[in-house]
Design a protein around this motif. Structure first.
Motif, PDB file in Angstrom:
ATOM      1  N   GLN A 172       1.282  -1.797  -0.275  1.00 29.70           N
ATOM      2  CA  GLN A 172      -0.160  -0.461  -0.211  1.00 29.70           C
ATOM      3  C   GLN A 172       1.056   1.310  -0.052  1.00 29.70           C
ATOM      4  OE1 GLN A 172      -2.297  -0.981   3.724  1.00 29.70           O
ATOM      5  NE2 GLN A 172      -3.965  -1.065   2.853  1.00 29.70           N
ATOM      6  N   ARG A 173       0.236   2.478  -0.233  1.00 31.11           N
ATOM      7  CA  ARG A 173       1.087   3.322  -0.695  1.00 31.11           C
ATOM      8  C   ARG A 173       0.864   3.732   1.098  1.00 31.11           C
ATOM      9  NH1 ARG A 173      -1.993   3.975  -5.870  1.00 31.11           N
ATOM     10  NH2 ARG A 173      -3.726   5.464  -4.205  1.00 31.11           N
ATOM     11  N   VAL A 174       1.832   4.251   1.321  1.00 29.61           N
ATOM     12  CA  VAL A 174       2.620   5.427   2.539  1.00 29.61           C
ATOM     13  C   VAL A 174       2.111   6.948   2.304  1.00 29.61           C
ATOM     14  CG1 VAL A 174       3.718   3.471   3.722  1.00 29.61           C
ATOM     15  CG2 VAL A 174       4.703   5.419   2.241  1.00 29.61           C
ATOM     16  N   SER A 175       1.863   7.757   2.611  1.00 27.30           N
ATOM     17  CA  SER A 175       1.332   8.889   2.179  1.00 27.30           C
ATOM     18  C   SER A 175       0.646   9.079   3.761  1.00 27.30           C
ATOM     19  CB  SER A 175       0.742   9.219   1.231  1.00 27.30           C
ATOM     20  OG  SER A 175      -0.653   9.233   1.652  1.00 27.30           O
ATOM     21  N   TRP A 176       0.191  11.017   4.257  1.00 28.71           N
ATOM     22  CA  TRP A 176      -0.191  11.420   4.657  1.00 28.71           C
ATOM     23  C   TRP A 176      -1.163  11.472   4.753  1.00 28.71           C
ATOM     24  CZ3 TRP A 176       2.837  13.903   8.549  1.00 28.71           C
ATOM     25  CH2 TRP A 176       3.560  13.966   8.106  1.00 28.71           C
TER      26      TRP A 176
END
Ligand code: ZN
Length: 201
Positions: free
Chosen positions: A39-43
């Motif tokens: 999964q993409r990690v982001s804010w």
């Protein structure tokens, strides 16, 4: 005798993540860092990200930070990053709950070609802290394309990309290419970079 040097300068990121357990659904990368469940990690919705500037950072280069922030915010048409102002950090870079830009007068002796490093911390698929170190021991900086120096605006645009969760790509004029030559301005996120952002922001 003079020797002509082509120095390709490495910009790097260090990643510290706690990965989620359970039924995490894989996502395509969109050039983001991914956790162990792909999964993409982001804010996520927690933007704008507030960055503080350590007092070690040269005051005369503060405008470079503002310019680099504006590049990302205008690329997406909204505030992804904002500057929280100066901060006094006595202990230096650490996982301390604040996102801080440091100007480092010392650097690991075995990594002299590393211009800067952004450390990103996340849990699950959410980033909760990012710190930037600029290597002021081994490089000289200016605002603009001047011989023998690194354009600090271009450098910060790249590192802010890491703050947002982006990883390296050498494709299509991306600001996330992992090398930045001296006396080179590479400040504007490319259409590919903006498409990447749209996956998360
Ligand atoms: Zn990098």
């Amino acid at each position: 005798m003079l020797r002509k040097l082509f120095v390709f300068l490495l910009l790097s990121s260090a990643l510290f993540g706690l990965n989620a357990c359970g039924n995490a659904r894989p996502e395509e990368s969109c050039n983001f860092v991914q956790n162990s469940s792909a999964q993409r990690v982001s804010w996520g919705d927690h933007t704008p990200v507030t960055l503080y500037v350590d007092r070690s950072f040269p005051a005369e280069l503060f405008g470079a930070i503002e310019q680099a922030v504006e590049q990302w915010n205008s690329a997406r048409g909204r505030g992804l990053i904002k500057i929280g102002g100066w901060i006094n950090s006595s202990s230096g870079p650490a996982r301390d709950g604040a996102n801080v830009i440091y100007w480092m007068s010392s650097w690991e002796a075995d990594r002299p070609y590393e211009q800067a490093r952004t450390t990103v911390y996340w849990a699950g698929d959410r980033i909760y802290e990012a710190d930037i170190r600029v290597n002021a021991k081994n490089f000289r900086y200016s605002m603009g394309a001047y011989g023998g120096t690194v354009d600090v605006v271009s450098l910060l645009v790249h590192e802010f990309g890491h703050v947002l969760g982006l990883t390296h790509t050498d494709l299509h004029g991306s600001v996330m290419a992992k090398s930045l030559a001296n006396a080179t301005e590479r400040r504007v996120p490319s259409p590919t970079d903006i498409d990447s952002l749209k996956c998360e922001y």
